[in-house]
Motif scaffolding. Structure first.
Motif, PDB file in Angstrom:
ATOM      1  N   ALA A  74       0.821  -1.208   0.000  1.00 29.65           N
ATOM      2  CA  ALA A  74       0.000   0.000   0.000  1.00 29.65           C
ATOM      3  C   ALA A  74       0.855   1.257   0.000  1.00 29.65           C
ATOM      4  N   PRO A  78       2.999   6.022  -6.129  1.00 26.05           N
ATOM      5  CA  PRO A  78       2.146   5.561  -7.209  1.00 26.05           C
ATOM      6  C   PRO A  78       2.888   4.854  -8.348  1.00 26.05           C
ATOM      7  N   GLU A 180      -9.725  -2.570  -7.762  1.00 29.86           N
ATOM      8  CA  GLU A 180      -8.878  -1.735  -6.909  1.00 29.86           C
ATOM      9  C   GLU A 180      -7.634  -1.266  -7.669  1.00 29.86           C
ATOM     10  N   CYS A 181      -6.982  -2.201  -8.340  1.00 25.86           N
ATOM     11  CA  CYS A 181      -5.786  -1.873  -9.119  1.00 25.86           C
ATOM     12  C   CYS A 181      -6.090  -0.785 -10.141  1.00 25.86           C
ATOM     13  N   GLN A 183      -8.642   1.255 -10.348  1.00 22.10           N
ATOM     14  CA  GLN A 183      -9.049   2.525  -9.751  1.00 22.10           C
ATOM     15  C   GLN A 183      -7.850   3.277  -9.170  1.00 22.10           C
ATOM     16  N   ASP A 184      -6.946   2.551  -8.545  1.00 25.95           N
ATOM     17  CA  ASP A 184      -5.733   3.190  -8.039  1.00 25.95           C
ATOM     18  C   ASP A 184      -4.964   3.838  -9.180  1.00 25.95           C
ATOM     19  N   GLN A 187      -6.673   6.932 -10.343  1.00 30.38           N
ATOM     20  CA  GLN A 187      -6.522   7.974  -9.344  1.00 30.38           C
ATOM     21  C   GLN A 187      -5.133   8.618  -9.409  1.00 30.38           C
ATOM     22  N   ASN A 188      -4.128   7.747  -9.448  1.00 30.37           N
ATOM     23  CA  ASN A 188      -2.766   8.270  -9.456  1.00 30.37           C
ATOM     24  C   ASN A 188      -2.455   9.039 -10.726  1.00 30.37           C
TER      25      ASN A 188
ATOM     26  N   SER B 194     -11.263   8.336  -1.378  1.00 32.32           N
ATOM     27  CA  SER B 194     -10.446   7.184  -1.722  1.00 32.32           C
ATOM     28  C   SER B 194     -11.292   6.235  -2.552  1.00 32.32           C
TER      29      SER B 194
END
Ligand SMILES: Nc1nc2c(ncn2[C@@H]2O[C@H](COP(=O)(O)OP(=O)(O)OP(=O)(O)O)[C@@H](O)[C@H]2O)c(=O)[nH]1
Ligand SMILES: [Mg+2]
Ligand SMILES: [Zn+2]
Lengths: 501, 220
Positions: A74, A78, A180-181, A183-184, A187-188, B194
């Protein structure tokens, strides 16, 4: 622009490949045949991205020795995270990466024979990958074209490609982790773009749209309705549920559209078509666009019917109605896919997001729908659900009644409907009883007539049927004549049965 | 203070999602149409729909995109609330000052929102139709003290007379900006929500479905 192309305007020279290789070209390939188009495209890629390719290789070499210590954590920053993920998948990825940049190597000789099968290259082929290769290439090309004018375009492409290639080999991950991957990553990347474009969010949005399009076109087959989820089961469940609710009427839902107006029914059909079409799109944003188009048709239908702008109270019931009528394929899978892989800003506050949310509401409503939500008694509801009764035939009569505010009316109608049904059944039963009685009467009557006929021909005289046919009419009285006619209508076994014993 | 908090994002555009909640017929749609289109009971509107409307604002030099989500107010759709209001930055809870019941509904919404979203969401309680003050059934004091007790702001509006509406939304935007700043400071970067919070379309089952479906209200 396509207007001229439409119609029957077939000039051979227009159809042939622009390169003059003799094969047919295709507008989608800018007039080239598949082979030349691919070559042309790859030449462009080569020119534009030779450097990116070199950097990629250097990077891979640089990371090669770190290969093992790459558990996703975590806390990593990024892009290091993505480098690491990518690196983890490095060995298998190299094929697919180089594929784009080294066109002529390893290409099987017989590819001309199958112009639509773009790649039969040595990729570590799950068959899904091969099928989507053409789409992949187009998406890549469009993405590159879009990024070219951007200062950081090459960098963005590299990041997205690396991430996408990495994802393809993570199919054993759960859907939520995959999401999750992605979306991360969104986001980054968008945070970085935000900083880079000095907060011009429109600009960031437009880049993120293209990023999503590129990535999800390539990932679609792998992450849509994955086996690790029960999406498919849910699809079948909702499909069955919708089918069992076929009897739900416009009035029960308080849908403020009047399908008797041709424009309205036309809009309804279009809305249904659009929501069904959602399943055929690959990119979340394009799926959303189908929902949005569907919603706009609904608004138009409401506006024409009601002569005022639709509020949420008009819109949601109508959308529910459309979903019930359309029974869109793989509804849950599509909703899950959009939720997991769509650009979050679009879902959270954008207009598309609003319509999507309403679609989610419609599905939730349909799943939970009970007698109360349709203003029905639970008896009626059960009756309709079990198929023992249907309110539909009443629809034709009730259709002209004003639709909004007619809940009570509907209920009255439904009750009327039920009592009418009761009456009908009673009527049918009566008829059946009557028929039964008639049959008994008729048999008795026939018996009597036959008996009396037999009595009027004492034993020793020739059989009546034979004489009646052979002897001239005057000898027989008219009454016997008519009885003979009836006798002929009797089923043959009847006589011996009755009089045998 | 706030400019310091927004050091890296001084140029950013804020995007806020605001849901409109409240019983049927209290004037939710009227409020938002008045605010975004300056129209009331206008049958000739060019607007295609009044369920999703946006407004661009400029507040002390910062650009704000406000997306206002109308929700279906009928009782039978009540359980869908959570699908609508998830990820929203603000909620406008509307009641009709002439209708005690509608104020009770607002209280239920407040409870539910606080339970589901905590203090991340800015709440506005709005008593609409103050032009009908002579028929008022909810006292100003009651409403305002209730709002204060739950950390919400109270406003009085009339969609008919265009009263109090601009103030309501302007105030709400400012509060949402403050909340956004506070969140950013807490998280130490510019990320809004988030990714984890935006997932999972769910609806709650344990709704207090006190009254049976109310039916439509277009007769009124
Ligand atoms: N006098 C007066 N009437 C109002 C006001 N606002 C709305 N109305 C009226 O109240 C009725 C209901 O208004 P809507 O805006 O449709 O209410 P809503 O909350 O959207 O209702 P639903 O969509 O059914 O949930 C309409 O007849 C409006 O004209 C107001 O400020 N004053
Ligand atoms: Mg409304
Ligand atoms: Zn060619």
């Amino acid at each position: 622009m396509s207007i001229q192309r439409r119609g029957i305007h077939l000039d051979q020279s227009e159809l042939l490949c622009k390169k003059g290789c003799g094969f047919y070209g295709n507008a989608a390939w800018q007039g080239f045949c598949s082979k030349c188009w691919r070559e042309e495209k790859q030449r462009q890629i080569q020119e534009d991205w030779a450097l990116a390719e070199r950097l990629q290789r250097e990077e891979e070499e640089a990371y090669a020795n770190r290969q093992q210590k790459s558990q996703p954590q975590a806390a990593v920053t990024p892009f290091n995270k993505f480098e690491e993920r990518k690196n983890k998948e490095k060995s298998s990825k190299v094929h697919t990466v180089t594929k784009f940049f080294t066109p002529s190597t390893k290409t099987p000789p017989k590819k001309d024979a199958a112009p639509f099968d773009a790649h039969s290259g040595p990729s570590p082929s799950s068959s899904t990958r091969r099928h989507s290769c053409l789409e992949d290439e187009r998406a890549t090309q469009e993405f590159i074209d879009f990024l070219k004018p951007l200062k950081s375009g090459r960098e963005i492409f590299k990041q997205c490609r690396a991430f996408t290639e990495g994802m393809v080999y993570k199919q054993d991950m759960g859907a939520d982790e995959l999401s999750e991957c992605v979306q991360d990553f969104y986001q980054n990347l968008s945070d970085r773009l935000q900083a880079q474009f000095k907060g011009s969010s429109d600009h960031v949005e437009s880049v993120m749209d293209e990023v999503e399009k590129y990535m999800m076109t390539r990932l679609y087959k792998a992450v849509f309705c994955p086996e690790s989820t029960d999406d498919e089961k849910k699809d079948l469940a909702i499909q069955k549920r919708i089918r069992s609710l076929h009897w739900v009427t416009i009035e029960m839902l308080c849908v403020p559209v009047d399908e008797d107006i041709p424009e309205v029914s036309d809009r309804v059909v279009k809305a249904i078509t659009d929501v069904i079409e959602m399943d055929s799109k690959w990119v979340p944003k394009e799926k959303l666009a189908c929902i949005t188009r569907c919603s706009k048709h609904i608004f138009n239908a409401i506006k024409v019917s009601k002569k005022e702008a639709a509020s949420a109270d008009d819109f949601l019931p109508t959308l529910i109605y459309i979903v019930l009528k359309a029974n869109p394929p793989r509804l849950q899978s599509n909703i899950q896919y959009i939720t997991r892989f769509c650009n979050p800003s679009r879902l959270m506050s954008g207009e598309d997001g609003y319509y999507f949310t309403n679609l989610c509401c419609a599905v939730a409503f349909i799943e939970k729908l009970d007698a109360q939500s349709l203003n029905l008694s639970s008896e009626e509801f059960e009756l309709y659900m079990s198929g023992q009764a249907s309110p539909n035939w009443l629809q034709t009569r009730g259709a002209s009644s004003s639709s909004s505010g007619s809940t009570a009316l509907t209920q009255v109608h439904n009750q009327a409907d039920l009592s009418v049904l009761d009456k009908r059944e009673e009527h049918v039963r009566k008829g059946a009883r009557q028929l039964e009685n008639d049959l008994i009467d008729w048999t008795n009557e026939v018996e009597q007539k036959v008996q009396s006929a037999l009595e009027s021909f004492p034993a020793g005289t020739p059989a009546p049927a034979g004489t009646a046919a052979s002897e001239p009419a005057p000898a027989a009285p008219s009454a016997i004549d008519s009885e003979n006619v009836e006798n002929e209508l009797l089923p043959p076994p009847l006589q011996p049965q009755v009089f045998a014993g | 203070m706030s400019s310091a908090g927004a050091a890296g994002t001084s140029n950013r555009t804020y995007s806020f999602k605001v849901v409109l909640l409240g019983e049927g017929c209290v004037g939710k749609t009227s409020l938002v149409l008045r605010y975004c289109e300056n129209k009331f009971n206008d049958k000739h509107i060019t607007t295609l729909q009044a369920s999703f409307l946006t407004k661009k604002l400029n507040i002390t030099g910062k650009r704000v995109n406000l997306a206002i989500w109308d929700t279906a107010g009928q009782e039978r759709f009540h359980a869908l609330g959570p699908i609508y209001y998830r990820d929203s930055n603000g909620a406008v809870l509307v009641y009709d000052v002439t209708d005690e019941d509608s104020f009770q509904k607002v209280k239920n919404w407040v409870k539910e929102l606080r339970k589901m979203l905590g203090n991340d969401i800015c709440l506005c309680i709005v008593g609409n139709k103050i032009d009908l003050d002579k028929d008022r059934h909810v006292s100003v004091e009651d409403a305002e003290s209730y709002a204060e007790s739950v950390g919400a702001k109270h406003y009085h509006t009339s969609a008919k007379l265009n009263k109090g509406i601009e103030e309501l939304f302007l105030d709400l935007c400012k509060r949402m900006m403050e909340t956004a700043h506070a969140e950013e400071r807490a998280k130490g970067n510019g990320a809004s929500q988030s990714a984890a919070t935006r997932r999972g379309v769910q609806i709650v089952d344990d709704e207090p479905q006190a009254t049976p479906a109310g039916g439509c209200c277009s007769s009124g």
